[in-house]
Design an enzyme around this catalytic site. Structure first.
Site, PDB file in Angstrom:
ATOM      1  N   GLU A   1     -15.781  -2.434  24.181  1.00  0.00           N
ATOM      2  CA  GLU A   1     -16.983  -2.091  23.417  1.00  0.00           C
ATOM      3  C   GLU A   1     -17.589  -0.765  23.856  1.00  0.00           C
ATOM      4  O   GLU A   1     -18.347  -0.150  23.096  1.00  0.00           O
ATOM      5  CB  GLU A   1     -18.014  -3.212  23.547  1.00  0.00           C
ATOM      6  CG  GLU A   1     -17.558  -4.509  22.882  1.00  0.00           C
ATOM      7  CD  GLU A   1     -18.531  -5.654  23.030  1.00  0.00           C
ATOM      8  OE1 GLU A   1     -18.556  -6.528  22.158  1.00  0.00           O
ATOM      9  OE2 GLU A   1     -19.287  -5.666  24.041  1.00  0.00           O
TER      10      GLU A   1
ATOM     11  N   TYR B   1       0.821  -1.204   0.000  1.00  0.00           N
ATOM     12  CA  TYR B   1       0.000   0.000   0.000  1.00  0.00           C
ATOM     13  C   TYR B   1       0.861   1.263   0.000  1.00  0.00           C
ATOM     14  O   TYR B   1       1.963   1.283   0.549  1.00  0.00           O
ATOM     15  CB  TYR B   1      -0.899   0.029   1.238  1.00  0.00           C
ATOM     16  CG  TYR B   1      -1.861  -1.135   1.324  1.00  0.00           C
ATOM     17  CD1 TYR B   1      -2.311  -1.792   0.178  1.00  0.00           C
ATOM     18  CD2 TYR B   1      -2.312  -1.592   2.547  1.00  0.00           C
ATOM     19  CE1 TYR B   1      -3.188  -2.849   0.258  1.00  0.00           C
ATOM     20  CE2 TYR B   1      -3.198  -2.648   2.647  1.00  0.00           C
ATOM     21  CZ  TYR B   1      -3.636  -3.279   1.493  1.00  0.00           C
ATOM     22  OH  TYR B   1      -4.506  -4.330   1.583  1.00  0.00           O
TER      23      TYR B   1
END
Length: 405
Positions: A386, A309
């Site tokens: 979370e 990349y």
């Protein structure tokens, strides 16, 4: 940074709305985490995303040659388009956590948090759908497969990602979760934020023989070993200390047993850089150093370079705006400027070559540990908090609401 956006009515209640969607976000994340998929074809993941978006007034297309999902939300008025991304693929890794929703697929794990990105983006789509009358333009939600080395973003661009909306895409944002920052803290920076990547294999060929008589052979192992040290020296002597570059030889393979000098030795490694000039210089240097070290040992050298990349470069203005929005929506304590880039690589770089945009990092260090001690992304033991998810959902939504005023 400035907190002048704090009282902007467009952002009122965004965090609360994101918190209200937390059950949806967590449920989708855990479903994806239990059933991770690798690469460009992610049928189960794609189906889960489509189900999560069901009932929303979106124009949805799926990839022709890959398991992508592109969803376009029309605002209440015409205007430009803004792009938000969540990547979906997992890593070839056996999970070793105590999570109740740990991977049920042998050898595959969401160790880089792509399950969290996808879940946050799906909830952001739902939040923005509720506020679509406030949008002057369109939001393109990019659910991308194949980020982990498969160039999924490039393939989505080739399939017409930026033409999905009726208007040009003027800004773009991707969030990336990390266990190595305090939970809920967003960090961003101007300019390069992630490195380019190149993979390479170097094959050193000598002449095999008996290990007791090396003078009758041409041993490639000492040549390969000398190359490792010479390459590290090349980085420090050919590249400015102000131009970061990382060169790692990660694998050396040679021989079959203790009494045989092999004919070949193989080195495999990666090169990371924060500018294309440094990348090009070091690729040339790897070849030059290895050829000459090999020649000094009487060996020949062959190369196989695999382009990875490009450098992920944030647009200055967009990065500044992301920090301002984060400060306004999450609060200054949950926003900070990232002092240095990281040397990992991202195919979001392909999008940022085409559209002014940014990548930002969202901290999610698990409760009961510190960022310094937390297992990092790509670890078989990584765990993400979370509780950080609503902050990511809110920032995605704020970015679109701000861009499409």
């Amino acid at each position: 940074m400035t907190t002048s956006l704090t009282d902007d009515p467009r952002f009122t209640g965004l965090r609360e709305a994101a918190h209200a969607l937390q059950p949806n976000t967590v449920a989708l994340r855990r479903l994806l985490h239990r059933h991770p998929e690798q690469g460009l074809a992610l049928p189960r993941t794609q189906r889960a995303v489509l189900d999560a978006l069901a009932g929303l007034d979106l124009r949805i297309t799926t990839g022709r040659e890959l398991g992508s999902v592109v969803a376009v939300l029309d605002g209440g008025k015409p205007g430009p388009a803004v792009l938000l991304r969540g990547d979906m693929d997992a890593l070839p890794l056996q999970e070793d956590t105590d999570l109740a929703f740990a991977s049920e697929v042998d050898g595959t794990m969401h160790a880089c948090g792509h399950d969290t990105h996808t879940a946050m983006l799906a909830s952001a789509a739902r939040l923005l759908h509720e506020r679509r009358a406030e949008l002057a333009g369109q939001v393109v939600f990019m659910f991308q497969p194949g980020e982990e080395g498969h160039h999924g973003a490039r393939f989505m661009l080739e399939e017409g990602l930026l033409e999905a909306a009726d208007a040009p895409v003027e800004k773009a944002l991707a969030l990336h979760i990390t266990s190595k920052e305090e939970s809920g803290v967003l960090r961003c920076r101007r300019g390069p934020i992630m490195a380019s990547a190149n993979m390479f294999t170097i094959t050193v060929t000598g002449r095999g023989g008996h290990a007791s008589m090396p003078s009758d052979a041409c041993d490639p192992v000492p040549a390969a070993a000398a190359m490792v040290g010479a390459l590290q020296t090349a980085v420090t002597r050919r590249i400015s200390v102000f131009e970061p570059a990382v060169l790692t030889i990660a694998r050396i393979t040679a021989g079959t047993t203790s009494n045989i000098i092999p004919e070949t030795a193989e080195l495999e490694g990666t090169l990371r850089a924060l500018s294309e000039e440094t990348r090009k210089t070091m690729l040339e240097e790897i070849r030059r150093v290895c050829e000459h070290v090999g020649a000094a040992h009487g060996c020949t050298v062959a190369f196989d370079f695999t382009p990875g990349y490009p450098v992920t470069v944030n647009d200055d203005d967009v990065a500044d705006r992301v920090l301002d929005l984060s400060s306004a929506v999450l609060g200054p304590k949950h926003t900070s400027v990232m002092p240095n880039p990281i040397m990992g690589a991202e195919d979001w770089s392909y999008v940022l070559q085409r559209v002014p945009g940014a990548m930002a990092f969202l901290g999610a260090c698990a409760p009961g540990t510190t960022p310094a001690d937390a297992a990092p992304n790509h670890s078989n033991r990584v765990v993400f908090d979370e509780a950080a998810f609503p902050n990511g959902v809110a920032v995605y939504a704020a970015f679109a609401l701000d861009a499409l005023r």
